[in-house]
Scaffold this motif. Sequence first.
Motif, PDB file in Angstrom:
ATOM      1  N   ARG A 448       0.830  -1.201   0.000  1.00 14.36           N
ATOM      2  CA  ARG A 448       0.000   0.000   0.000  1.00 14.36           C
ATOM      3  C   ARG A 448       0.869   1.256   0.000  1.00 14.36           C
ATOM      4  O   ARG A 448       0.600   2.216  -0.727  1.00 14.36           O
ATOM      5  CB  ARG A 448      -0.926   0.000   1.217  1.00 14.36           C
ATOM      6  N   VAL A 449       1.915   1.228   0.814  1.00  9.08           N
ATOM      7  CA  VAL A 449       2.841   2.358   0.853  1.00  9.08           C
ATOM      8  C   VAL A 449       3.550   2.505  -0.491  1.00  9.08           C
ATOM      9  O   VAL A 449       3.731   3.630  -1.001  1.00  9.08           O
ATOM     10  CB  VAL A 449       3.859   2.190   1.995  1.00  9.08           C
ATOM     11  N   ALA A 450       3.951   1.379  -1.088  1.00 11.39           N
ATOM     12  CA  ALA A 450       4.632   1.407  -2.383  1.00 11.39           C
ATOM     13  C   ALA A 450       3.710   1.943  -3.479  1.00 11.39           C
ATOM     14  O   ALA A 450       4.152   2.676  -4.377  1.00 11.39           O
ATOM     15  CB  ALA A 450       5.125   0.011  -2.745  1.00 11.39           C
ATOM     16  N   THR A 451       2.430   1.590  -3.419  1.00 13.98           N
ATOM     17  CA  THR A 451       1.464   2.080  -4.405  1.00 13.98           C
ATOM     18  C   THR A 451       1.308   3.594  -4.304  1.00 13.98           C
ATOM     19  O   THR A 451       1.250   4.300  -5.325  1.00 13.98           O
ATOM     20  CB  THR A 451       0.099   1.399  -4.194  1.00 13.98           C
ATOM     21  N   GLY A 454       4.501   5.141  -5.613  1.00 11.58           N
ATOM     22  CA  GLY A 454       4.846   4.789  -6.990  1.00 11.58           C
ATOM     23  C   GLY A 454       5.590   3.476  -7.019  1.00 11.58           C
ATOM     24  O   GLY A 454       6.684   3.376  -6.438  1.00 11.58           O
ATOM     25  N   LEU A 455       5.009   2.467  -7.692  1.00 17.92           N
ATOM     26  CA  LEU A 455       5.587   1.120  -7.660  1.00 17.92           C
ATOM     27  C   LEU A 455       6.985   1.054  -8.267  1.00 17.92           C
ATOM     28  O   LEU A 455       7.776   0.174  -7.923  1.00 17.92           O
ATOM     29  CB  LEU A 455       4.658   0.136  -8.386  1.00 17.92           C
ATOM     30  N   ASP A 456       7.289   1.972  -9.165  1.00 12.02           N
ATOM     31  CA  ASP A 456       8.585   1.929  -9.843  1.00 12.02           C
ATOM     32  C   ASP A 456       9.640   2.817  -9.189  1.00 12.02           C
ATOM     33  O   ASP A 456      10.727   2.998  -9.737  1.00 12.02           O
ATOM     34  CB  ASP A 456       8.421   2.349 -11.305  1.00 12.02           C
ATOM     35  N   THR A 457       9.327   3.350  -8.016  1.00 14.53           N
ATOM     36  CA  THR A 457      10.294   4.208  -7.339  1.00 14.53           C
ATOM     37  C   THR A 457      11.531   3.426  -6.915  1.00 14.53           C
ATOM     38  O   THR A 457      11.439   2.247  -6.550  1.00 14.53           O
ATOM     39  CB  THR A 457       9.668   4.879  -6.098  1.00 14.53           C
ATOM     40  N   THR A 458      12.665   4.077  -6.983  1.00 14.96           N
ATOM     41  CA  THR A 458      13.919   3.445  -6.534  1.00 14.96           C
ATOM     42  C   THR A 458      14.352   3.963  -5.169  1.00 14.96           C
ATOM     43  O   THR A 458      15.377   3.531  -4.644  1.00 14.96           O
ATOM     44  CB  THR A 458      15.037   3.723  -7.554  1.00 14.96           C
ATOM     45  N   TRP A 536       3.238 -14.350 -10.161  1.00 12.89           N
ATOM     46  CA  TRP A 536       3.265 -13.668  -8.868  1.00 12.89           C
ATOM     47  C   TRP A 536       4.665 -13.191  -8.493  1.00 12.89           C
ATOM     48  O   TRP A 536       4.819 -12.143  -7.892  1.00 12.89           O
ATOM     49  CB  TRP A 536       2.763 -14.613  -7.765  1.00 12.89           C
ATOM     50  N   LEU A 537       5.686 -14.026  -8.788  1.00 13.09           N
ATOM     51  CA  LEU A 537       7.032 -13.783  -8.261  1.00 13.09           C
ATOM     52  C   LEU A 537       8.034 -13.694  -9.403  1.00 13.09           C
ATOM     53  O   LEU A 537       8.988 -14.460  -9.485  1.00 13.09           O
ATOM     54  CB  LEU A 537       7.429 -14.895  -7.282  1.00 13.09           C
ATOM     55  N   SER A 538       7.833 -12.742 -10.304  1.00 17.60           N
ATOM     56  CA  SER A 538       8.706 -12.641 -11.463  1.00 17.60           C
ATOM     57  C   SER A 538       8.950 -11.178 -11.803  1.00 17.60           C
ATOM     58  O   SER A 538       8.066 -10.329 -11.638  1.00 17.60           O
ATOM     59  CB  SER A 538       8.082 -13.370 -12.660  1.00 17.60           C
ATOM     60  N   GLY A 539      10.157 -10.878 -12.264  1.00 15.32           N
ATOM     61  CA  GLY A 539      10.494  -9.522 -12.673  1.00 15.32           C
ATOM     62  C   GLY A 539      11.582  -8.922 -11.816  1.00 15.32           C
ATOM     63  O   GLY A 539      11.923  -9.444 -10.748  1.00 15.32           O
ATOM     64  N   PRO A 540      12.151  -7.801 -12.253  1.00 17.55           N
ATOM     65  CA  PRO A 540      13.257  -7.175 -11.504  1.00 17.55           C
ATOM     66  C   PRO A 540      12.811  -6.325 -10.322  1.00 17.55           C
ATOM     67  O   PRO A 540      13.619  -5.970  -9.484  1.00 17.55           O
ATOM     68  CB  PRO A 540      13.935  -6.306 -12.569  1.00 17.55           C
ATOM     69  N   ASN A 541      11.517  -5.963 -10.263  1.00 12.00           N
ATOM     70  CA  ASN A 541      11.026  -5.050  -9.229  1.00 12.00           C
ATOM     71  C   ASN A 541      10.125  -5.791  -8.255  1.00 12.00           C
ATOM     72  O   ASN A 541       9.053  -6.297  -8.629  1.00 12.00           O
ATOM     73  CB  ASN A 541      10.261  -3.883  -9.872  1.00 12.00           C
ATOM     74  N   LEU A 542      10.526  -5.842  -6.993  1.00 11.71           N
ATOM     75  CA  LEU A 542       9.757  -6.562  -5.971  1.00 11.71           C
ATOM     76  C   LEU A 542       8.384  -5.943  -5.744  1.00 11.71           C
ATOM     77  O   LEU A 542       7.442  -6.638  -5.345  1.00 11.71           O
ATOM     78  CB  LEU A 542      10.541  -6.585  -4.654  1.00 11.71           C
ATOM     79  N   HIS A 544       6.237  -5.133  -7.816  1.00 11.89           N
ATOM     80  CA  HIS A 544       5.259  -5.683  -8.749  1.00 11.89           C
ATOM     81  C   HIS A 544       4.929  -7.145  -8.429  1.00 11.89           C
ATOM     82  O   HIS A 544       4.081  -7.740  -9.096  1.00 11.89           O
ATOM     83  CB  HIS A 544       5.781  -5.571 -10.185  1.00 11.89           C
ATOM     84  N   TYR A 545       5.588  -7.711  -7.433  1.00  4.53           N
ATOM     85  CA  TYR A 545       5.317  -9.086  -7.037  1.00  4.53           C
ATOM     86  C   TYR A 545       4.009  -9.144  -6.237  1.00  4.53           C
ATOM     87  O   TYR A 545       3.589  -8.159  -5.634  1.00  4.53           O
ATOM     88  CB  TYR A 545       6.453  -9.631  -6.155  1.00  4.53           C
ATOM     89  N   HIS A 546       3.390 -10.329  -6.225  1.00  3.98           N
ATOM     90  CA  HIS A 546       2.255 -10.603  -5.339  1.00  3.98           C
ATOM     91  C   HIS A 546       2.758 -11.460  -4.180  1.00  3.98           C
ATOM     92  O   HIS A 546       2.304 -12.590  -3.965  1.00  3.98           O
ATOM     93  CB  HIS A 546       1.129 -11.302  -6.098  1.00  3.98           C
ATOM     94  N   LEU A 547       3.687 -10.893  -3.442  1.00  5.57           N
ATOM     95  CA  LEU A 547       4.339 -11.642  -2.381  1.00  5.57           C
ATOM     96  C   LEU A 547       3.384 -11.975  -1.248  1.00  5.57           C
ATOM     97  O   LEU A 547       3.531 -13.019  -0.593  1.00  5.57           O
ATOM     98  CB  LEU A 547       5.527 -10.831  -1.850  1.00  5.57           C
ATOM     99  N   GLU A 548       2.399 -11.110  -1.013  1.00  4.86           N
ATOM    100  CA  GLU A 548       1.433 -11.370   0.062  1.00  4.86           C
ATOM    101  C   GLU A 548       0.631 -12.644  -0.220  1.00  4.86           C
ATOM    102  O   GLU A 548       0.326 -13.415   0.690  1.00  4.86           O
ATOM    103  CB  GLU A 548       0.517 -10.161   0.264  1.00  4.86           C
ATOM    104  N   ARG A 549       0.293 -12.882  -1.486  1.00  5.44           N
ATOM    105  CA  ARG A 549      -0.437 -14.106  -1.838  1.00  5.44           C
ATOM    106  C   ARG A 549       0.435 -15.340  -1.613  1.00  5.44           C
ATOM    107  O   ARG A 549      -0.035 -16.383  -1.165  1.00  5.44           O
ATOM    108  CB  ARG A 549      -0.890 -14.036  -3.297  1.00  5.44           C
ATOM    109  N   PHE A 550       1.709 -15.192  -1.937  1.00 10.11           N
ATOM    110  CA  PHE A 550       2.646 -16.301  -1.714  1.00 10.11           C
ATOM    111  C   PHE A 550       2.748 -16.627  -0.229  1.00 10.11           C
ATOM    112  O   PHE A 550       2.747 -17.799   0.161  1.00 10.11           O
ATOM    113  CB  PHE A 550       4.023 -15.921  -2.272  1.00 10.11           C
TER     114      PHE A 550
END
Length: 580
Positions: A448-451, A454-458, A536-542, A544-550
């Motif tokens: 929620r904080v990341a959203t 901005g999900l792509d923030t560094t 759910w768990l793919s890509g360079p940016n965490l 964008h993951y659905h880690l909570e579902r995992f």
Amino acid sequence: MEVEHQLHRWEGYVDWRKKPALGGRHGGMLAASFVLVVEILENLAFLANASNLVMYLSEHMHFSPKDSANSVTNFMGTAFLLALLGGFLSDAFLSTYYIYVISAFLEFLGWLILTVQARSESLKPPKCGPNTPCHKVGGAKAAILFIGLYLAALGIGGIKGSLATHGAEQFDEDTPQGRKQRSTFFNYFVFSLACGALIAVTLVVWIEDNRGWEWGFGISTLTILLSIPIFLSGSKFYRNKIPSGSPLTTILKVLVASALNTCVTVARSPSNAIASMSVSPAFGTSIKKENQQAAKNSSKSLDLFETPSESLKFLNRAVTRIPAHKSLECTVNQVEAVKVVLKILPVFACTIMLNCCLAQLSTFSVQQAATMDTKLGSFKVPPASLPVFPVIFIMILAPVYDHLIIPFARRVTKTETGISHLQRIGIGLVLSIVAMGIAALVEIKRKRVATDAGLDTTQPLPITFFWIAFQYLCLGSADLFTLAGLLEFFFTEAPSSMRSLATSLSWASLAMGYFLSTVIISIVNSATGSAKNKPWLSGPNLNHYHLERFYWLMCALSVLNFLHYLFWANRFKYKSLNKA
């Protein structure tokens, strides 16, 4: 000579010069204390890099988050699985004493190779930059990386498979005091693990992040090298168990004999059965009595079985029916030993899921923390230092458990152990369920904080990394209860000729957990990925993951695993229930 004559001999044990070990001179808490000190150094060398390795692979070897997480779990899984090899060699051919020295040297070579690679820019892939795209390490450079990692893993496995057993074998299991001291040793063995981990995830991780990875690998190299002379300095106090041959041969022979022996029942007379048993007694609750029995060829020891038990009756065919071949002749004690091994395997299997949850602490949890605000005042805490929370808790809880909780439980239950080994393991499994639930809730909050940011923030997210500490605390507590319980459970219940191998199952469970984590991640990505949806768990940016579902999936699997554990734990019968 007169003094040696007055001291009793430890039957089945020798000192480092291959002379008979003597009671009062060899073994005891003094000998075990060398093992505890060495374990601090050994675990420091291991965790100094394992806890932060995922960041090294991502930032310096240019692995993706998923690849670096899988590489770390594969490395740690292999290291712990190789504990079975160390345990097997300790039981069959070499003592735990020699296996430790050889394994420590192999681990030293592995860390030395990685130190040289981290020091030399020519042995690493080019750094990423505006005009230099990131390229994952490959070719000879990748070969150096994996040779160093898996040579270290081979050494780590040998140490894990021998060191705990070497310490536990210093105590006289024929006396209540010796058994209580052994229980204390296992608790403080986990305490020593935590001490090494504390230094690793604080000081060494900070050095890696701020001074360079060559310093981190270098510290591991020097630490494991230092452990060897410290271990050897206790040589004159150790009692070393004489290897009794391959336990796998005994297990295989009984299984094959029970399957191939003919259906004609042999009515063995008691004398014949006892004579057969005394040829190679492979089972007994007391090492001393077992070896005295073997020496005297006596048939009156209570540690020998005259008739096979009724449990797992299909194995009784190995002794009650005509052997298909002379080489398949088995003793009743060998059959009973194999029965014990088969009975403890379900307990081993039920702890794999817990260790699959623990695998997340060194992978996704570290990567989560790396996206969060890790400042503590003006000090920036390295994400890989997060395990400091459960480590400190373990260091506090272990002495409290041994000196306050266990004595109280012994008075209440009137038993020697106070809290049974299986109860300790069960508490750990429950804590792992709680930890995965907390991890899912924390990830929901982080996303929620990341959203909002901005999900792509560094930039670090405006949320403190202390939220991650809750899952670390629960899983660290689970590790304390389960690991100490497993080590003592396998050592106590296993046949004396198979103790190193059986105790290694505690570490093999960790290995299976790490490998299972890799498999579950792959299955999850395959099941959730499609033309329209990203896995759910793919890509360079965490972000964008659905880690909570995992994490919710891991929580559900842990609940099912706990129900499975209750089924087997309620049916297990201890080899002996000693009264205080």
